[in-house]
Scaffold this active site. Structure first.
Site, PDB file in Angstrom:
ATOM      1  N   TYR A   9       0.814  -1.218   0.000  1.00 34.61           N
ATOM      2  CA  TYR A   9       0.000   0.000   0.000  1.00 34.61           C
ATOM      3  C   TYR A   9       0.853   1.275   0.000  1.00 34.61           C
ATOM      4  CZ  TYR A   9      -3.181  -3.583   1.871  1.00 34.61           C
ATOM      5  OH  TYR A   9      -3.891  -4.727   2.087  1.00 34.61           O
ATOM      6  N   TYR A 137     -14.513  -5.117   3.651  1.00 33.72           N
ATOM      7  CA  TYR A 137     -13.156  -5.500   3.238  1.00 33.72           C
ATOM      8  C   TYR A 137     -12.984  -6.975   3.567  1.00 33.72           C
ATOM      9  CZ  TYR A 137      -8.187  -6.186   2.897  1.00 33.72           C
ATOM     10  OH  TYR A 137      -6.962  -6.693   2.543  1.00 33.72           O
ATOM     11  N   ASP A 240     -17.137 -13.200   8.200  1.00 32.36           N
ATOM     12  CA  ASP A 240     -15.691 -12.986   8.102  1.00 32.36           C
ATOM     13  C   ASP A 240     -15.259 -12.408   9.448  1.00 32.36           C
ATOM     14  OD1 ASP A 240     -13.151 -12.047   7.750  1.00 32.36           O
ATOM     15  OD2 ASP A 240     -13.549 -11.000   5.863  1.00 32.36           O
ATOM     16  N   LYS A 269      -5.906 -13.574  11.399  1.00 30.92           N
ATOM     17  CA  LYS A 269      -5.280 -12.553  12.258  1.00 30.92           C
ATOM     18  C   LYS A 269      -4.962 -13.029  13.685  1.00 30.92           C
ATOM     19  CE  LYS A 269      -6.052  -8.362   9.701  1.00 30.92           C
ATOM     20  NZ  LYS A 269      -7.094  -8.339   8.652  1.00 30.92           N
TER      21      LYS A 269
HETATM   22  C1  LIG Z   1      -7.201  -8.636   7.179  1.00 30.03           C
HETATM   23  C2  LIG Z   1      -8.523  -9.107   6.734  1.00 30.03           C
HETATM   24  C3  LIG Z   1      -8.664 -10.061   5.714  1.00 30.03           C
HETATM   25  C4  LIG Z   1      -7.487 -10.568   4.912  1.00 30.03           C
HETATM   26  O1  LIG Z   1      -6.594 -11.291   5.667  1.00 30.03           O
HETATM   27  P1  LIG Z   1      -5.096 -11.522   5.128  1.00 30.03           P
HETATM   28  O2  LIG Z   1      -4.496 -12.457   6.117  1.00 30.03           O
HETATM   29  O3  LIG Z   1      -4.445 -10.187   5.085  1.00 30.03           O
HETATM   30  O4  LIG Z   1      -5.217 -12.127   3.769  1.00 30.03           O
HETATM   31  C5  LIG Z   1      -9.931 -10.512   5.415  1.00 30.03           C
HETATM   32  N1  LIG Z   1     -11.010 -10.063   6.071  1.00 30.03           N
HETATM   33  C6  LIG Z   1     -10.920  -9.147   7.051  1.00 30.03           C
HETATM   34  C7  LIG Z   1     -12.149  -8.714   7.781  1.00 30.03           C
HETATM   35  C8  LIG Z   1      -9.681  -8.622   7.413  1.00 30.03           C
HETATM   36  O5  LIG Z   1      -9.590  -7.686   8.361  1.00 30.03           O
END
Ligand SMILES: *Cc1c(COP(=O)(O)O)cnc(C)c1O
Length: 421
Positions: A9, A137, A240, A269
């Site tokens: 980025y 996202y 997600d 994460k």
């Molecule tokens: C960070 C994130 C992703 C992507 O995860 P990566 O490990 O960076 O590929 C997907 N969904 C959400 C809500 C996120 O915060």
């Protein structure tokens, strides 16, 4: 000499040289030269235990001596088996099947492929598109970019390359909204489903907290309402929880606020406490059992090389154990009280002419300004005061490590507020 590392980025012409991190401890990392920075973002929200946690480091060391990696195709191992069982135990009731992968984006790709194949196996091949929300996202791979906010998101450049999906408005009712306020958001969701349900495989959402799309927070009633709509229109519900999972919203999972389980849930994460890349896509029986059958089309065709990596599974197990042993939900409640007191209840901050809104949920706080330009220079000022803050767009936020001591947390909020004084 300039480094060959190409940073994410980053604008290559205007970027300043990246400071070099040589270590860290607790909520701080240390730069070459000795400067220490208190990490207000816990490294893109994943280092929930802070840096160099002795139990996590020991778990990786121990596992490295036993087995660093083996393929999960046709084989299994103790860390993967145990982690899958633990995730089934701690996630909402009914999510009993675990598919591992190596990052949040891939975990979401897996969820979307599962949803499409699920409907195909049940004789509905026309249900092959996603329904996502504005301000969403879900990651940076192509499948994920296609379900990120198509306007304000960072991927509009690639629109010609991406498949087309459906979008509903981002929920506008806040976390503590009355049911009437939430019903407007649900009506907007219903309208899209009524029109397009025959081609929608799954509704995707970051439950309660749309993170990278601007820290937009909404009500648990919205989650419940969305689930009812999904049942009505034969659409799978995918949460997600890559960012919200493992305590960020104040409960272990955002779904817990609504006391419900989606059909599919994606974790990453915080899963490994940030110590190694890994992800898990959990599914309920309804989804899983549709894949039991005789035709070759019943196999789920996905398999990342590093899925179920033993080091990652082992450190994830230790991360969960620390989370429970050290009562992290209580620590998060403490951080929440502090963030509310320091930011939400600060009238001068909320009335500041540059400030549009202040929001707090769990161990997350954001000051949203009216113009992105109003935040120019805040990262440098924070660094001069010993804090690593990374605002993006109009959002100045903190998602600290849960072990951040009260005094350090007040320093972070002080720096955030200080920008507006
Ligand atoms: C960070 C994130 C992703 C992507 O995860 P990566 O490990 O960076 O590929 C997907 N969904 C959400 C809500 C996120 O915060």
């Amino acid at each position: 000499m300039t480094s060959p590392v190409w940073h994410p980025y980053a604008h290559l012409k205007s970027q300043s040289p990246a400071p070099k991190v040589i270590g860290g401890e607790g909520p701080r990392f240390i730069l070459e030269g000795g400067e220490q920075l208190l990490d207000a973002t816990c490294s893109w929200w994943c280092m929930i235990h802070g840096y160099a946690h002795p139990r996590l480091v020991a778990a990786i060391r121990e596992q490295a001596g036993e087995l660093c990696h083996v393929m999960l195709g046709g084989l299994t191992h103790e860390p993967a088996d145990r982690l899958a069982r633990e995730l089934v135990r701690v996630t909402p009731e009914g999510l009993d099947h675990v598919f591992f992968s190596d990052s949040g984006s891939v975990g979401m790709e897996v969820a979307m492929k599962m949803a499409v194949q699920y409907h195909r196996l049940r004789g509905n091949p026309g249900k092959h598109r996603m329904l996502s929300l504005m301000k969403a996202y879900h990651g940076d791979t192509a499948g994920c970019m296609a379900v990120c906010d198509p306007e304000e998101g960072m991927h509009s450049l690639f629109s010609g390359y991406l498949p087309r999906h459906h979008f509903a408005p981002a929920p506008a009712a806040p976390f503590d909204a009355e049911p009437e306020a939430v019903s407007a958001d649900l009506a907007a969701l219903r309208a899209v489903l009524e029109q397009h349900h025959h081609e929608i495989a799954a509704l995707l959402m970051e439950p309660l907290l749309q993170a990278a799309g601007g820290l937009n927070m909404t009500s648990p009633l919205y989650l419940k309402g969305a689930q009812a709509l999904c049942e009505e229109f034969d659409v799978l519900l995918v949460f997600d929880e890559v960012a919200t999972g493992f305590g960020r919203t104040g409960k272990l999972f955002a779904a817990d606020h609504a006391d419900m389980a989606p059909d599919i849930m994606v974790l990453s994460k915080g899963l490994t406490g940030g110590y190694l890349g890994h992800a898990a896509t959990l599914a309920n029986d309804k989804v899983h059992d549709a894949f039991i059958g005789d035709s070759p089309a019943h196999a789920f065709m996905h398999g990342p090389t590093f899925m179920g990596n033993p080091l990652a599974c082992r450190v994830a197990l230790e991360s969960l154990a620390v989370f429970e042993d050290e009562r992290y939900l209580e620590k998060i409640a403490g951080l929440n009280r502090l963030l509310r007191e320091e930011l939400l209840e600060d009238e001068a901050l909320r009335r500041h002419p540059q400030v549009r809104d202040v929001r707090v949920l769990g161990a997350t706080a954001v000051i949203e300004v009216k113009n992105a330009a109003d935040l120019e220079g805040v990262a440098n000022l924070a660094r001069a005061r010993g804090v690593w803050l990374r605002p993006f767009g109009r959002w100045l936020y903190t998602m600290p490590a849960y072990i951040t001591p009260e005094e350090d947390m007040r320093h972070i909020t002080g720096v955030m507020k200080g920008w507006f004084q």
